[in-house]
Design an enzyme around this catalytic site. Sequence first.
Site, short mmCIF file in Angstrom:
data_model
loop_
_atom_site.label_atom_id
_atom_site.label_comp_id
_atom_site.label_asym_id
_atom_site.label_seq_id
_atom_site.Cartn_x
_atom_site.Cartn_y
_atom_site.Cartn_z
N GLU A 40 0.86 -1.18 0.00
CA GLU A 40 0.00 0.00 0.00
C GLU A 40 0.90 1.23 0.00
O GLU A 40 1.63 1.47 0.96
CB GLU A 40 -0.89 0.00 1.24
CG GLU A 40 -1.70 1.27 1.45
CD GLU A 40 -2.33 1.35 2.82
OE1 GLU A 40 -2.50 2.48 3.33
OE2 GLU A 40 -2.65 0.29 3.41
N ARG A 44 0.63 10.33 0.70
CA ARG A 44 1.07 11.41 1.58
C ARG A 44 2.23 12.21 0.99
O ARG A 44 2.67 13.19 1.59
CB ARG A 44 1.52 10.84 2.94
CG ARG A 44 0.44 10.06 3.67
CD ARG A 44 0.98 9.51 4.98
NE ARG A 44 0.04 8.61 5.61
CZ ARG A 44 0.27 7.96 6.74
NH1 ARG A 44 1.44 8.11 7.35
NH2 ARG A 44 -0.63 7.15 7.25
N THR A 68 -4.23 6.06 2.39
CA THR A 68 -4.50 7.44 2.79
C THR A 68 -5.28 8.18 1.70
O THR A 68 -4.98 9.32 1.36
CB THR A 68 -3.20 8.20 3.15
OG1 THR A 68 -2.31 7.33 3.87
CG2 THR A 68 -3.50 9.39 4.06
N LYS A 128 -10.82 -1.41 7.28
CA LYS A 128 -9.59 -1.02 7.95
C LYS A 128 -9.97 -0.49 9.33
O LYS A 128 -10.89 0.31 9.46
CB LYS A 128 -8.87 0.06 7.15
CG LYS A 128 -7.66 0.68 7.85
CD LYS A 128 -6.98 1.69 6.95
CE LYS A 128 -5.83 2.38 7.65
NZ LYS A 128 -5.06 3.25 6.74
#
Length: 214
Positions: A40, A44, A68, A128
């Site tokens: 993953e 960011r 994210t 998640k």
Amino acid sequence: MNADDLLTLSPVLPVVVLHEVEQAVPVARALHSGGVRVMEVTLRTDAALEAIRRVAAEVPDVVVGAGTVITPDQARAAADAGAAFLVTPGTTDALLDATVDTGLPVLPGASTVSEAMRLAERGFDRLKFFPAEASGGVGALSAIGGPLPHLRFCPTGGITSDSAPRYLALPNVACVGGSWLTPKDALAAQDYARVETLAKEATALGTEAATATT
């Protein structure tokens, strides 16, 4: 691939923060050499989308996704870059709609029973759990499994190689998300052999958890 397939690729889903695009392919190859077939890449950094694009094109044996994901535009951009799945830290209606529109498997983030129930109403039963340690950790997830046994989680946030087996031993945990497989200092030093070693250790955690529950 669906969310169930995603959660079975590795006992540890590497959460990777890349500041340099050139790191993407060597990291993916090191993870694969260590037995981890998924990564993953968090959105960011400015390098993230191109990193996803390169791994998808050059390391087809590794399933690369975007983490994210917090806006509809990011969901669409990640899909366009070749992401095979999406992971969100939390959810809004607009973000959920956008992730569904991509057609990709999604792990939407939840940290409370109410959030998990709301996502289940929308048809998401693979979630998640974030931020895992700050939200009560193993005890919280074990308690959530009582009223919501049909949901399975990938807890992420503050989990280490030491605490991961305790999460993996829970019946409602399919895998854990971990950033320790790609530590910042190893990436800065281009020490991909260390990444491979950490990946091998992470792969072994699945066997340890299975043994602990039998």
